[in-house]
Design a protein around this motif. Structure first.
Motif, short mmCIF file in Angstrom:
data_model
loop_
_atom_site.label_atom_id
_atom_site.label_comp_id
_atom_site.label_asym_id
_atom_site.label_seq_id
_atom_site.Cartn_x
_atom_site.Cartn_y
_atom_site.Cartn_z
N ASN A 1 3.63 5.39 16.71
CA ASN A 1 2.24 5.76 16.49
C ASN A 1 1.60 5.03 15.31
OD1 ASN A 1 2.00 7.63 18.63
ND2 ASN A 1 3.07 9.19 17.43
N ILE A 2 2.32 4.10 14.70
CA ILE A 2 1.77 3.29 13.61
C ILE A 2 1.67 1.85 14.11
CG2 ILE A 2 2.10 2.48 11.24
CD1 ILE A 2 3.76 4.95 10.70
N PRO A 3 0.52 1.20 13.98
CA PRO A 3 0.39 -0.19 14.45
C PRO A 3 1.44 -1.10 13.83
CG PRO A 3 -1.75 0.73 13.85
CD PRO A 3 -0.73 1.73 13.41
N ILE A 4 1.90 -2.05 14.61
CA ILE A 4 2.98 -2.91 14.17
C ILE A 4 2.60 -3.72 12.93
CG2 ILE A 4 2.26 -4.65 15.85
CD1 ILE A 4 5.79 -4.08 14.37
N LEU A 5 1.35 -4.16 12.84
CA LEU A 5 0.94 -4.94 11.67
C LEU A 5 0.98 -4.08 10.41
CD1 LEU A 5 0.00 -7.69 10.70
CD2 LEU A 5 -2.35 -7.00 11.16
N VAL A 6 0.58 -2.83 10.53
CA VAL A 6 0.64 -1.92 9.39
C VAL A 6 2.09 -1.71 8.97
CG1 VAL A 6 0.14 0.43 8.59
CG2 VAL A 6 -1.51 -0.79 10.01
N GLN A 7 2.99 -1.58 9.94
CA GLN A 7 4.40 -1.40 9.61
C GLN A 7 4.96 -2.63 8.89
OE1 GLN A 7 7.08 0.38 12.47
NE2 GLN A 7 5.39 1.22 13.67
N VAL A 8 4.55 -3.81 9.30
CA VAL A 8 5.00 -5.03 8.62
C VAL A 8 4.55 -5.01 7.16
CG1 VAL A 8 4.66 -7.53 8.48
CG2 VAL A 8 5.14 -6.46 10.68
N PHE A 9 3.30 -4.64 6.91
CA PHE A 9 2.80 -4.57 5.54
C PHE A 9 3.55 -3.50 4.73
CE2 PHE A 9 -1.42 -6.41 7.06
CZ PHE A 9 -1.08 -7.68 6.61
N LEU A 10 3.85 -2.37 5.38
CA LEU A 10 4.59 -1.31 4.68
C LEU A 10 5.97 -1.80 4.28
CD1 LEU A 10 3.66 1.86 6.80
CD2 LEU A 10 3.03 1.40 4.42
N ILE B 1 7.64 -0.25 0.96
CA ILE B 1 8.99 0.34 1.00
C ILE B 1 9.94 -0.29 -0.02
CG2 ILE B 1 11.01 0.73 2.48
CD1 ILE B 1 9.10 1.08 4.82
N PRO B 2 9.92 -1.62 -0.26
CA PRO B 2 10.82 -2.17 -1.30
C PRO B 2 10.57 -1.60 -2.69
CG PRO B 2 10.04 -3.92 0.13
CD PRO B 2 9.26 -2.70 0.50
N SER B 3 9.39 -1.04 -2.94
CA SER B 3 9.13 -0.42 -4.25
C SER B 3 9.92 0.87 -4.42
CB SER B 3 7.63 -0.13 -4.39
OG SER B 3 6.87 -1.32 -4.31
N PHE B 4 10.27 1.51 -3.29
CA PHE B 4 11.04 2.74 -3.34
C PHE B 4 12.52 2.51 -3.04
CE2 PHE B 4 6.68 3.89 -2.23
CZ PHE B 4 6.41 4.89 -3.16
N VAL C 1 10.38 -8.36 8.12
CA VAL C 1 9.59 -8.38 9.36
C VAL C 1 10.46 -8.00 10.54
CG1 VAL C 1 8.26 -9.83 10.92
CG2 VAL C 1 7.94 -10.07 8.46
N SER C 2 11.68 -8.51 10.58
CA SER C 2 12.60 -8.18 11.68
C SER C 2 12.91 -6.69 11.72
CB SER C 2 13.89 -8.98 11.54
OG SER C 2 13.65 -10.37 11.66
N ILE C 3 13.07 -6.09 10.55
CA ILE C 3 13.32 -4.64 10.49
C ILE C 3 12.11 -3.88 11.03
CG2 ILE C 3 13.67 -2.69 8.93
CD1 ILE C 3 15.31 -4.57 7.15
N ALA C 4 10.92 -4.31 10.62
CA ALA C 4 9.70 -3.65 11.10
C ALA C 4 9.58 -3.77 12.61
CB ALA C 4 8.48 -4.26 10.41
N SER D 1 4.74 -12.72 16.28
CA SER D 1 3.64 -13.50 15.70
C SER D 1 3.02 -12.81 14.49
CB SER D 1 2.57 -13.76 16.76
OG SER D 1 2.02 -12.54 17.23
N VAL D 2 3.24 -11.48 14.35
CA VAL D 2 2.66 -10.79 13.19
C VAL D 2 3.34 -11.22 11.89
CG1 VAL D 2 2.02 -8.78 14.56
CG2 VAL D 2 4.22 -8.80 13.39
#
Length: 262
Positions: free
Chosen positions: A94-103, A108-111, A124-127, A194-195
């Motif tokens: 339910n979260i757009p793939i591009l948003v997940q890539v940015f997250l 996420i690496p900050s936490f 990116v591969s993990i996302a 491609s994202v």
């Protein structure tokens, strides 16, 4: 309109024609400066690497999550596993793939500090893998639920545990049922890679954007990139189709050719 395919034999520094265009690609010669063809093929390699890692993650996690969603709710542990698997699917699909890539790249690496040491293509591969795993999980769940209830009952009658029932009876049959949609998901992941351009992974889309700006040959550049995306997706389709044919159990699933005959 004529296509200027010679743009791929120009070097990326000053736009001059390189001495060895195609021979350099196969390692028979070497240019002092890389050509746009060299750059294109390296970008293709990055696309395939990101997609391959994502596919491994997606199939592994998706199969586990899909299986957990079909566990019999006969114990508190099973009920909690079902809830966790359901939450996983609802979160990542339910979260757009591009948003997940940015997250995964910025947030996420900050936490999770160890993720800061990972290169961007891994993030990116993990996302991509987690996003696709939610879709694969639903397909695995559907495949398991499509099996006759007698399959599970027969496994129980033979004295198999729940884990053994899934390993030896349920999953081998269910995965054969869902091979066609898994093929589509594999092809989609190639295209979704491609994202990765959004976080500066040097894959095909980023190559196309930068090369088009440098050469003003957008038609030729984007046609070449489109062809490589289509070729990659078609290759995945052929591999998955071969796996489907090799793993088919006669009489269990009606083949496409047989259904057409009727």
């Amino acid at each position: 309109m004529s296509l200027d395919l010679g743009v791929f034999c120009k070097n990326t520094l000053d736009g001059e024609i390189v001495e060895h265009c195609f021979s350099a690609v196969f390692g028979f010669a070497q240019n002092s400066d890389p050509s746009y063809l060299d750059w294109l093929l390296k970008a293709w390699g990055w696309t395939l690497a990101v997609a391959a890692i994502g596919l491994i993650i997606a199939f592994t996690v998706g199969a586990v999550i899909g299986t957990l969603r079909t566990l019999p709710a006969t114990s508190p542990l099973n009920r909690w596993l079902i809830r966790i698997a359901t939450a996983w699917v609802e979160l990542f699909r339910n979260i757009p793939i591009l948003v997940q890539v940015f997250l995964w790249y910025h947030v996420i690496p900050s936490f999770v500090l160890p993720l800061k040491s990972l290169p961007s293509y891994w993030l990116v591969s993990i996302a991509l893998g987690f996003f696709t795993s939610a879709r694969i999980a639903e397909q695995v769940r559907a495949g398991i639920q499509a099996l006759p209830s007698g399959q599970r009952a027969a496994a129980t009658a033979l004295g198999l545990t729940t884990v053994q029932s899934y390993r030896y009876v349920i999953l081998p049959m269910a995965l054969r049922i869902v091979m066609p949609p898994l093929t589509s998901e594999s092809m989609n992941l190639i295209k979704n890679s491609s994202v990765a351009f959004a976080v500066s992974v040097p894959e095909l889309t980023l190559f196309a954007m930068q090369a088009q700006e440098e050469t003003s040959k957008g038609v030729e550049i984007y046609l070449a990139v489109t062809l490589l995306y289509a070729l990659s997706a078609f290759a995945v389709n052929r591999v998955m189709t071969l796996i489907e044919k090799r793993s088919c159990i006669p009489g269990f699933i009606i083949s496409h050719d047989a259904s057409l005959a009727h």
